[in-house]
Design a protein around this motif. Sequence first.
Motif, mmCIF file in Angstrom:
data_model
loop_
_atom_site.group_PDB
_atom_site.id
_atom_site.type_symbol
_atom_site.label_atom_id
_atom_site.label_comp_id
_atom_site.label_asym_id
_atom_site.label_seq_id
_atom_site.Cartn_x
_atom_site.Cartn_y
_atom_site.Cartn_z
ATOM 1 N N SER A 162 0.857 -1.185 0.000
ATOM 2 C CA SER A 162 0.000 0.000 0.000
ATOM 3 C C SER A 162 0.892 1.232 0.000
ATOM 4 C CB SER A 162 -0.932 0.006 1.207
ATOM 5 O OG SER A 162 -0.182 0.017 2.406
ATOM 6 N N GLY A 163 0.301 2.364 -0.378
ATOM 7 C CA GLY A 163 1.006 3.625 -0.256
ATOM 8 C C GLY A 163 1.476 4.262 -1.545
ATOM 9 N N GLY A 164 1.261 3.624 -2.678
ATOM 10 C CA GLY A 164 1.662 4.240 -3.935
ATOM 11 C C GLY A 164 0.752 5.406 -4.284
ATOM 12 N N GLY A 165 1.093 6.102 -5.365
ATOM 13 C CA GLY A 165 0.262 7.207 -5.801
ATOM 14 C C GLY A 165 1.004 8.168 -6.700
ATOM 15 N N LEU A 166 0.415 9.340 -6.860
ATOM 16 C CA LEU A 166 0.960 10.392 -7.713
ATOM 17 C C LEU A 166 1.514 11.504 -6.829
ATOM 18 C CD1 LEU A 166 1.307 11.822 -10.485
ATOM 19 C CD2 LEU A 166 -1.039 12.674 -10.194
ATOM 20 N N LEU B 175 6.750 9.895 -0.562
ATOM 21 C CA LEU B 175 5.747 8.853 -0.417
ATOM 22 C C LEU B 175 6.306 7.791 0.517
ATOM 23 C CD1 LEU B 175 4.387 8.149 -4.033
ATOM 24 C CD2 LEU B 175 3.092 9.093 -2.115
ATOM 25 N N ARG B 176 5.404 7.075 1.168
ATOM 26 C CA ARG B 176 5.818 5.963 2.018
ATOM 27 C C ARG B 176 5.049 4.724 1.603
ATOM 28 N NH1 ARG B 176 4.509 4.504 8.240
ATOM 29 N NH2 ARG B 176 6.528 3.648 8.882
ATOM 30 N N LEU B 177 5.791 3.699 1.215
ATOM 31 C CA LEU B 177 5.194 2.417 0.862
ATOM 32 C C LEU B 177 5.243 1.481 2.054
ATOM 33 C CD1 LEU B 177 6.789 1.786 -2.662
ATOM 34 C CD2 LEU B 177 4.744 3.101 -2.076
ATOM 35 N N SER B 178 4.216 0.656 2.164
ATOM 36 C CA SER B 178 4.166 -0.365 3.210
ATOM 37 C C SER B 178 3.900 -1.713 2.574
ATOM 38 C CB SER B 178 3.052 -0.062 4.231
ATOM 39 O OG SER B 178 3.249 1.174 4.855
ATOM 40 N N VAL C 72 7.347 -4.242 6.126
ATOM 41 C CA VAL C 72 8.506 -3.485 5.654
ATOM 42 C C VAL C 72 8.005 -2.185 5.032
ATOM 43 C CG1 VAL C 72 8.581 -4.594 3.378
ATOM 44 C CG2 VAL C 72 10.670 -3.621 4.365
ATOM 45 N N TYR C 73 8.778 -1.124 5.229
ATOM 46 C CA TYR C 73 8.395 0.191 4.756
ATOM 47 C C TYR C 73 9.486 0.741 3.835
ATOM 48 C CZ TYR C 73 5.462 -0.222 8.917
ATOM 49 O OH TYR C 73 4.579 -0.675 9.869
ATOM 50 N N LEU C 74 9.071 1.598 2.933
ATOM 51 C CA LEU C 74 10.026 2.310 2.104
ATOM 52 C C LEU C 74 9.634 3.782 2.119
ATOM 53 C CD1 LEU C 74 12.507 1.945 0.225
ATOM 54 C CD2 LEU C 74 10.876 1.986 -1.699
ATOM 55 N N GLN C 75 10.417 4.578 2.813
ATOM 56 C CA GLN C 75 10.214 6.021 2.831
ATOM 57 C C GLN C 75 10.989 6.615 1.665
ATOM 58 O OE1 GLN C 75 8.290 7.998 4.928
ATOM 59 N NE2 GLN C 75 8.839 9.632 3.480
#
Length: 117
Positions: free
Chosen positions: A7-11, A18-21, A78-81
């Motif tokens: 989750s967390g994608g977008g424009l 953005l932060r992906l989880s 896991v997260y990606l900031q």
Amino acid sequence: QIQLVESGGGLVQAGGSLRLSCAASGIIFTTDRMGWYRQDPGKQRELVARISSGAGTNYADSVRGRFTISRDYAKNTVYLQMNSLKPEDTAVYYCNLYRVRGSANYWGQGTQVTVSS
């Protein structure tokens, strides 16, 4: 059975964040490597960042200093900031879990990240 849900994608505009989880379900070991890959249409999937208790963290040169990977071992997440995003970061981002024992790979469904200039 291991499942990965991203989750967390977008424009976002260039320079934004953005932060992906990615939440993993099933039996997860701390030695499992969890990470993020990305893929543009017509290009090969490439490693962005990965993390494990044994191997630490690894980053692609193109994102080092801008992206930070982290992991909550209790939540198997896991997260990606992603900071200072650039148009060239536009891609579908895939969560990955690699189990060293047995060399098993698991993938999420992917989440689109689009960075406008």
